[in-house]
Motif scaffolding. Sequence first.
Motif, PDB file in Angstrom:
ATOM      1  N   CYS A  79      21.395  15.283  11.963  1.00 38.86           N
ATOM      2  CA  CYS A  79      20.774  16.644  12.511  1.00 38.86           C
ATOM      3  C   CYS A  79      20.345  17.379  11.172  1.00 38.86           C
ATOM      4  N   LYS A  80      21.227  17.158  10.305  1.00 45.71           N
ATOM      5  CA  LYS A  80      21.121  18.205   9.119  1.00 45.71           C
ATOM      6  C   LYS A  80      19.606  17.609   8.415  1.00 45.71           C
TER       7      LYS A  80
ATOM      8  N   ALA B 158      16.719  18.514  10.213  1.00 43.88           N
ATOM      9  CA  ALA B 158      16.686  20.180  10.028  1.00 43.88           C
ATOM     10  C   ALA B 158      16.077  20.557   8.909  1.00 43.88           C
TER      11      ALA B 158
ATOM     12  N   VAL C 230      18.839  18.454  19.498  1.00 39.44           N
ATOM     13  CA  VAL C 230      19.160  19.284  18.313  1.00 39.44           C
ATOM     14  C   VAL C 230      18.064  19.789  17.458  1.00 39.44           C
ATOM     15  N   ASN C 231      17.290  18.718  16.861  1.00 38.65           N
ATOM     16  CA  ASN C 231      15.952  19.025  16.098  1.00 38.65           C
ATOM     17  C   ASN C 231      15.027  19.870  16.598  1.00 38.65           C
TER      18      ASN C 231
ATOM     19  N   PHE D  81      15.556  22.288  18.801  1.00 41.55           N
ATOM     20  CA  PHE D  81      15.802  23.517  18.584  1.00 41.55           C
ATOM     21  C   PHE D  81      15.820  24.088  17.221  1.00 41.55           C
ATOM     22  N   ALA D  82      16.078  23.184  16.147  1.00 39.40           N
ATOM     23  CA  ALA D  82      16.255  23.532  14.926  1.00 39.40           C
ATOM     24  C   ALA D  82      14.920  23.900  14.412  1.00 39.40           C
ATOM     25  N   GLU D  83      13.711  23.335  14.798  1.00 35.97           N
ATOM     26  CA  GLU D  83      12.365  23.603  14.720  1.00 35.97           C
ATOM     27  C   GLU D  83      12.011  25.055  15.149  1.00 35.97           C
TER      28      GLU D  83
ATOM     29  N   TRP E 278      20.971  25.663  14.106  1.00 41.15           N
ATOM     30  CA  TRP E 278      21.194  24.460  14.722  1.00 41.15           C
ATOM     31  C   TRP E 278      22.603  23.761  14.774  1.00 41.15           C
ATOM     32  N   GLN E 279      23.287  24.331  13.824  1.00 43.17           N
ATOM     33  CA  GLN E 279      24.909  23.839  13.821  1.00 43.17           C
ATOM     34  C   GLN E 279      25.591  24.038  15.085  1.00 43.17           C
TER      35      GLN E 279
ATOM     36  N   TYR F 246      24.443  24.149  17.947  1.00 47.38           N
ATOM     37  CA  TYR F 246      24.265  23.540  19.024  1.00 47.38           C
ATOM     38  C   TYR F 246      24.332  21.795  19.028  1.00 47.38           C
ATOM     39  N   MET F 247      24.396  21.478  17.701  1.00 41.18           N
ATOM     40  CA  MET F 247      25.150  20.363  17.214  1.00 41.18           C
ATOM     41  C   MET F 247      26.618  20.095  17.888  1.00 41.18           C
TER      42      MET F 247
END
Length: 225
Positions: free
Chosen positions: A103-104, A107, A166-167, A169-171, A181-182, A184-185
């Motif tokens: 995820c990191k 992101a 998750v990505n 939402f990060a975008e 995003w962390q 929601y991870m």
Amino acid sequence: MNHATTTPAPPRRLRADAVRNQQRIVAAARELFADHGLEITLDDVAERAGVGVGTVYRRFANKKELITEVFDQHLVDFAEAAEGALDNPDPWLGLVEFFENACKHLAANRGFGEVMLELEEDPARFAELRDRIRPSVTAIVERAREAGAVHPDITTSDFFALIHMVNAFAEFAGPVNAEVWQRYMAVTLNGVRTDAVPRRPLLVDPLTDEEVEQAKAAGCVGRRR
């Protein structure tokens, strides 16, 4: 008497310089894709790498070739991260390590998701992604499931989908909050865990109503472009 002459071996410097230039070009492209996505040009890459545009074109005939090279490096990163997570003696923490790393990575690399979409029409390239990473991810998930840390009906495919959720939402939130995003991870991990492992704390606050509206507006601007 004629003395035989020997031709000196060609210097290796040019070859070494070419290798270094290629490394600089790929590193520059990777940074630019991460920050700006696929809108960059080979001229941008040359400027960031500190080389002439002609040098870039000698190494890569077009942007698609450079995209593929960067994509391959990302594959190596994902594969190594998955293999490293398998070394974690705790099955649940190994799964968390892999999921958080994935995820990191996404992101922080706006371009990687776009690169995957760009290469979507290449089934062989996606098969390579699956075949290279899936065995390690499957082992991570199965190990956590056998340890009773993950719900028994959770599969490897679920985790690939959850990473991209998750990505996404990060975008969406990136223009206004690059760290949310962390949250929601952690929510995602809490959704797949069993009661055998503790819940992940939600250390990051959610977006405010104002931030949500700002993120929506930023998304609309991006689509209009």
